[in-house]
Design a protein around this motif. Sequence first.
Motif, PDB file in Angstrom:
ATOM      1  N   ASN A  56       2.019  -6.365   1.606  1.00 34.40           N
ATOM      2  CA  ASN A  56       1.099  -5.669   0.713  1.00 34.40           C
ATOM      3  C   ASN A  56       0.809  -6.408  -0.587  1.00 34.40           C
ATOM      4  O   ASN A  56       0.097  -5.905  -1.442  1.00 34.40           O
ATOM      5  CB  ASN A  56       1.624  -4.264   0.387  1.00 34.40           C
ATOM      6  N   SER A  79      -3.358  -2.493  -1.308  1.00 27.77           N
ATOM      7  CA  SER A  79      -4.608  -2.565  -2.054  1.00 27.77           C
ATOM      8  C   SER A  79      -4.858  -4.027  -2.428  1.00 27.77           C
ATOM      9  O   SER A  79      -3.964  -4.711  -2.923  1.00 27.77           O
ATOM     10  CB  SER A  79      -4.500  -1.701  -3.317  1.00 27.77           C
ATOM     11  N   GLN A  81      -6.872  -6.815  -4.528  1.00 30.51           N
ATOM     12  CA  GLN A  81      -7.747  -7.141  -5.649  1.00 30.51           C
ATOM     13  C   GLN A  81      -8.732  -8.223  -5.219  1.00 30.51           C
ATOM     14  O   GLN A  81      -8.362  -9.173  -4.530  1.00 30.51           O
ATOM     15  CB  GLN A  81      -6.932  -7.621  -6.839  1.00 30.51           C
ATOM     16  N   SER A  97      -7.276  -2.476   4.058  1.00 28.99           N
ATOM     17  CA  SER A  97      -7.577  -1.782   2.801  1.00 28.99           C
ATOM     18  C   SER A  97      -8.962  -2.087   2.238  1.00 28.99           C
ATOM     19  O   SER A  97      -9.148  -2.142   1.023  1.00 28.99           O
ATOM     20  CB  SER A  97      -6.505  -2.145   1.768  1.00 28.99           C
ATOM     21  N   ASP A  99     -12.223  -1.078   0.827  1.00 30.13           N
ATOM     22  CA  ASP A  99     -12.647   0.199   0.250  1.00 30.13           C
ATOM     23  C   ASP A  99     -13.780   0.088  -0.773  1.00 30.13           C
ATOM     24  O   ASP A  99     -14.091   1.056  -1.455  1.00 30.13           O
ATOM     25  CB  ASP A  99     -11.453   0.920  -0.394  1.00 30.13           C
ATOM     26  N   GLN A 120     -10.395   1.774   4.335  1.00 32.79           N
ATOM     27  CA  GLN A 120      -9.399   2.723   3.864  1.00 32.79           C
ATOM     28  C   GLN A 120     -10.079   3.990   3.356  1.00 32.79           C
ATOM     29  O   GLN A 120     -10.985   3.938   2.530  1.00 32.79           O
ATOM     30  CB  GLN A 120      -8.542   2.118   2.754  1.00 32.79           C
ATOM     31  N   HIS A 130      -5.587   4.980  -3.027  1.00 31.26           N
ATOM     32  CA  HIS A 130      -6.847   4.237  -2.948  1.00 31.26           C
ATOM     33  C   HIS A 130      -7.639   4.720  -1.732  1.00 31.26           C
ATOM     34  O   HIS A 130      -7.140   5.445  -0.883  1.00 31.26           O
ATOM     35  CB  HIS A 130      -6.561   2.742  -2.830  1.00 31.26           C
TER      36      HIS A 130
END
Length: 230
Positions: A56, A79, A81, A97, A99, A120, A130
Amino acid sequence: MKVAENLELIEKNIEEACRKSGRNRDEITIVAVTKQVSAERAKEAMKSGLLHLGENRDEGLNEKWEVLGDEPIWHFIGSLQTRKVKNIIEKVDYIHSLDRSSLAKEIDKRAGKPINCFVQVNTSGEESKHGLAPEETLDFIKQLDKFKNINIIGLMTMAPNSTGEKVIRKCFSDLKGLQLKVKELDLEYAPCTELSMGMSNDYGIAIEEGATYIRIGTSLVGAAENELEV
């Protein structure tokens, strides 16, 4: 405990969930979440037959990559970046993830091949989580047609950590319903046949509600303080 021993118990639970829901075991892929353990523990997981590993953080993935290379099938499950896409994009096979449009744009720009992505979705409505709101998801996916390196294979969600089974089950069943709606759109870049949902404490419920990828960490490979139990 050894990973193989943990896996034996998890497999029994998976088989029971499949029996209850009339599913086949081969529909489900275990992603061993190795984010809290060492590369050696991750290697032990691979020796137990677990080839799908989940990280992660970009730092954690790159540290294990130095040891394990591209032998595992790497999943980025946290999540992500936008500015860190470049750090992981050449190493991962799956991103769980996606999104936001800015992230899709960066993945598309940096990827040298189509990347399998899960969108996600925040089915619990918790502000701490998130993901897109369910009602935003279809429109978001429709807008991804311009990205040739984005392949939407499914949806991902996380249920609340401490709540009753009824709430957890609804989070998962809502995602299944949404997945079917996306699939009905018949989009070439978004077959959306998969569901990434279920972790150590709720993967049985997730399987009963249609999960195809379950992300298991603590009950499978242990937490950091348990690494010496190899």
